[in-house]
Design a protein around this motif. Structure first.
Motif, PDB file in Angstrom:
ATOM      1  N   ALA A   1       0.837  -1.199   0.000  1.00 48.26           N
ATOM      2  CA  ALA A   1       0.000   0.000   0.000  1.00 48.26           C
ATOM      3  C   ALA A   1       0.878   1.257   0.000  1.00 48.26           C
ATOM      4  N   ALA A   2       0.470   2.253  -0.765  1.00 48.32           N
ATOM      5  CA  ALA A   2       1.183   3.524  -0.859  1.00 48.32           C
ATOM      6  C   ALA A   2       0.158   4.630  -1.097  1.00 48.32           C
ATOM      7  N   ASP A   3       0.516   5.842  -0.713  1.00 46.12           N
ATOM      8  CA  ASP A   3      -0.343   6.997  -0.968  1.00 46.12           C
ATOM      9  C   ASP A   3       0.056   7.603  -2.304  1.00 46.12           C
ATOM     10  N   ILE A   4      -0.908   7.702  -3.211  1.00 43.93           N
ATOM     11  CA  ILE A   4      -0.670   8.287  -4.523  1.00 43.93           C
ATOM     12  C   ILE A   4      -1.461   9.580  -4.618  1.00 43.93           C
ATOM     13  N   SER A   5      -0.849  10.614  -5.165  1.00 46.39           N
ATOM     14  CA  SER A   5      -1.500  11.908  -5.334  1.00 46.39           C
ATOM     15  C   SER A   5      -1.392  12.332  -6.789  1.00 46.39           C
TER      16      SER A   5
ATOM     17  N   PHE B   1      -5.915  13.473  -3.591  1.00 48.93           N
ATOM     18  CA  PHE B   1      -5.252  12.480  -2.751  1.00 48.93           C
ATOM     19  C   PHE B   1      -6.285  11.883  -1.809  1.00 48.93           C
ATOM     20  N   TYR B   2      -5.841  11.023  -0.884  1.00 49.06           N
ATOM     21  CA  TYR B   2      -6.772  10.301  -0.011  1.00 49.06           C
ATOM     22  C   TYR B   2      -7.686  11.223   0.789  1.00 49.06           C
ATOM     23  N   GLY B   3      -7.234  12.431   1.136  1.00 44.16           N
ATOM     24  CA  GLY B   3      -8.045  13.364   1.919  1.00 44.16           C
ATOM     25  C   GLY B   3      -8.878  14.309   1.082  1.00 44.16           C
ATOM     26  N   GLN B   4      -8.664  14.333  -0.226  1.00 40.84           N
ATOM     27  CA  GLN B   4      -9.410  15.197  -1.155  1.00 40.84           C
ATOM     28  C   GLN B   4      -9.522  14.432  -2.467  1.00 40.84           C
ATOM     29  N   LYS B   5     -10.583  13.687  -2.614  1.00 37.19           N
ATOM     30  CA  LYS B   5     -10.688  12.692  -3.690  1.00 37.19           C
ATOM     31  C   LYS B   5     -11.019  13.265  -5.063  1.00 37.19           C
TER      32      LYS B   5
ATOM     33  N   ASP C   1     -11.165  20.698  -8.042  1.00 34.01           N
ATOM     34  CA  ASP C   1     -12.265  21.664  -8.079  1.00 34.01           C
ATOM     35  C   ASP C   1     -13.133  21.581  -9.330  1.00 34.01           C
ATOM     36  N   ASP C   2     -12.579  21.195 -10.473  1.00 35.85           N
ATOM     37  CA  ASP C   2     -13.386  21.112 -11.695  1.00 35.85           C
ATOM     38  C   ASP C   2     -13.859  19.689 -12.007  1.00 35.85           C
ATOM     39  N   LEU C   3     -13.618  18.772 -11.078  1.00 33.82           N
ATOM     40  CA  LEU C   3     -14.042  17.368 -11.193  1.00 33.82           C
ATOM     41  C   LEU C   3     -13.413  16.650 -12.386  1.00 33.82           C
ATOM     42  N   SER C   4     -12.274  17.153 -12.857  1.00 37.48           N
ATOM     43  CA  SER C   4     -11.605  16.493 -13.983  1.00 37.48           C
ATOM     44  C   SER C   4     -10.750  15.315 -13.520  1.00 37.48           C
ATOM     45  N   ILE C   5     -10.371  15.299 -12.241  1.00 37.72           N
ATOM     46  CA  ILE C   5      -9.551  14.213 -11.693  1.00 37.72           C
ATOM     47  C   ILE C   5     -10.208  13.708 -10.421  1.00 37.72           C
ATOM     48  N   SER C   6     -10.368  12.389 -10.329  1.00 38.41           N
ATOM     49  CA  SER C   6     -10.950  11.775  -9.135  1.00 38.41           C
ATOM     50  C   SER C   6     -10.136  10.553  -8.746  1.00 38.41           C
ATOM     51  N   LEU C   7      -9.917  10.398  -7.450  1.00 45.55           N
ATOM     52  CA  LEU C   7      -9.309   9.180  -6.916  1.00 45.55           C
ATOM     53  C   LEU C   7     -10.457   8.243  -6.594  1.00 45.55           C
ATOM     54  N   ILE C   8     -10.520   7.108  -7.305  1.00 38.85           N
ATOM     55  CA  ILE C   8     -11.676   6.233  -7.133  1.00 38.85           C
ATOM     56  C   ILE C   8     -11.352   4.919  -6.436  1.00 38.85           C
ATOM     57  N   GLU C   9     -10.068   4.644  -6.219  1.00 37.03           N
ATOM     58  CA  GLU C   9      -9.695   3.401  -5.534  1.00 37.03           C
ATOM     59  C   GLU C   9      -8.302   3.555  -4.941  1.00 37.03           C
TER      60      GLU C   9
ATOM     61  N   LYS D   1      -8.818  22.099 -17.094  1.00 35.15           N
ATOM     62  CA  LYS D   1      -8.708  23.516 -17.434  1.00 35.15           C
ATOM     63  C   LYS D   1      -7.652  23.724 -18.525  1.00 35.15           C
ATOM     64  N   ALA D   2      -7.917  24.641 -19.442  1.00 37.76           N
ATOM     65  CA  ALA D   2      -6.995  24.906 -20.549  1.00 37.76           C
ATOM     66  C   ALA D   2      -5.621  25.350 -20.059  1.00 37.76           C
ATOM     67  N   ALA D   3      -5.542  26.006 -18.917  1.00 41.30           N
ATOM     68  CA  ALA D   3      -4.272  26.503 -18.394  1.00 41.30           C
ATOM     69  C   ALA D   3      -3.398  25.398 -17.797  1.00 41.30           C
ATOM     70  N   VAL D   4      -3.968  24.225 -17.541  1.00 40.21           N
ATOM     71  CA  VAL D   4      -3.193  23.112 -16.991  1.00 40.21           C
ATOM     72  C   VAL D   4      -2.320  22.533 -18.101  1.00 40.21           C
ATOM     73  N   LYS D   5      -1.026  22.443 -17.833  1.00 39.90           N
ATOM     74  CA  LYS D   5      -0.080  21.953 -18.838  1.00 39.90           C
ATOM     75  C   LYS D   5       0.226  20.470 -18.694  1.00 39.90           C
ATOM     76  N   LYS D   6       0.105  19.946 -17.472  1.00 34.77           N
ATOM     77  CA  LYS D   6       0.314  18.516 -17.270  1.00 34.77           C
ATOM     78  C   LYS D   6      -0.300  18.084 -15.951  1.00 34.77           C
ATOM     79  N   ILE D   7      -0.526  16.802 -15.840  1.00 36.32           N
ATOM     80  CA  ILE D   7      -0.986  16.200 -14.592  1.00 36.32           C
ATOM     81  C   ILE D   7       0.124  15.267 -14.127  1.00 36.32           C
ATOM     82  N   ALA D   8       0.617  15.524 -12.929  1.00 33.87           N
ATOM     83  CA  ALA D   8       1.705  14.722 -12.365  1.00 33.87           C
ATOM     84  C   ALA D   8       1.165  13.849 -11.245  1.00 33.87           C
ATOM     85  N   PHE D   9       1.721  12.654 -11.134  1.00 34.58           N
ATOM     86  CA  PHE D   9       1.350  11.726 -10.066  1.00 34.58           C
ATOM     87  C   PHE D   9       2.579  11.503  -9.190  1.00 34.58           C
ATOM     88  N   ALA D  10       2.353  11.436  -7.876  1.00 39.42           N
ATOM     89  CA  ALA D  10       3.439  11.221  -6.924  1.00 39.42           C
ATOM     90  C   ALA D  10       3.063  10.092  -5.979  1.00 39.42           C
TER      91      ALA D  10
END
Length: 120
Positions: free
Chosen positions: A26-30, A48-52, A55-63, A78-87
Motif C-alpha cells: 500500500a502507498a499513498d498516490i496523489s 489524494f486520499y483526503g481530497q478525492k 475543483d473542476d471534477l476532472s480528476i478523481s481518486l476512485i480506488e 482547465k486549458a491553463a493546466v499543462k500537465k498532470i503529475a502523479f506522486a
C-alpha cells in the motif's frame, strides 16, 4: 497497447482515462494539476486520499490500496493546466524499493493504452 520505458511519451485520446498505479505494498498516490510554472495554483489542484476530487471534477481518486485508480476526464481539464503529475509516498518507514513492484497502466474504457513498469 504501448509499453513505455523511462523518459518515454505516448499520446492519449481526449476522453476519460483511468490511470492505475500498481504497487507491491500500500502507498499513498496523489495527482497534481500543474501550470506553466510547473506548480499547482492551490489546494484545489491536488487529488489524494483526503481530497478525492479536484475543483473542476476532472480528476478523481476512485480506488486506493495496492492498486490506486484515478479517473481523469481530459475534456474537463482547465486549458491553463499543462500537465498532470502523479506522486507516490510510501506508508510508515517503507521505501520505494521495498514496494517490490511498481507499474502504471492507462486505460480508455476496457482498452489498455499504455503500460510502464519500473525497476526497483
Amino acid at each position: 497497447m504501448k509499453e513505455l520505458v523511462a523518459g518515454g511519451n505516448a499520446s492519449v485520446p481526449s476522453s476519460v482515462l483511468k490511470i492505475k498505479i500498481i504497487s507491491g505494498k500500500a502507498a499513498d498516490i496523489s495527482a497534481y494539476s500543474l501550470y506553466d510554472n510547473e506548480k499547482v495554483s492551490g489546494d484545489a489542484d491536488m487529488v489524494f486520499y483526503g481530497q478525492k476530487t479536484n475543483d473542476d471534477l476532472s480528476i478523481s481518486l476512485i480506488e486506493e490500496g495496492l492498486t490506486s485508480v484515478f479517473e481523469v476526464d481530459l475534456a474537463k481539464v482547465k486549458a491553463a493546466v499543462k500537465k498532470i503529475a502523479f506522486a507516490l509516498t510510501c506508508d510508515k518507514n517503507e521505501t520505494i524499493q521495498s514496494l517490490n513492484q511498481l507499474s502504471v497502466q492507462v486505460d480508455n474504457g476496457s482498452q489498455c493504452l499504455i503500460t510502464a513498469s519500473m525497476e526497483l
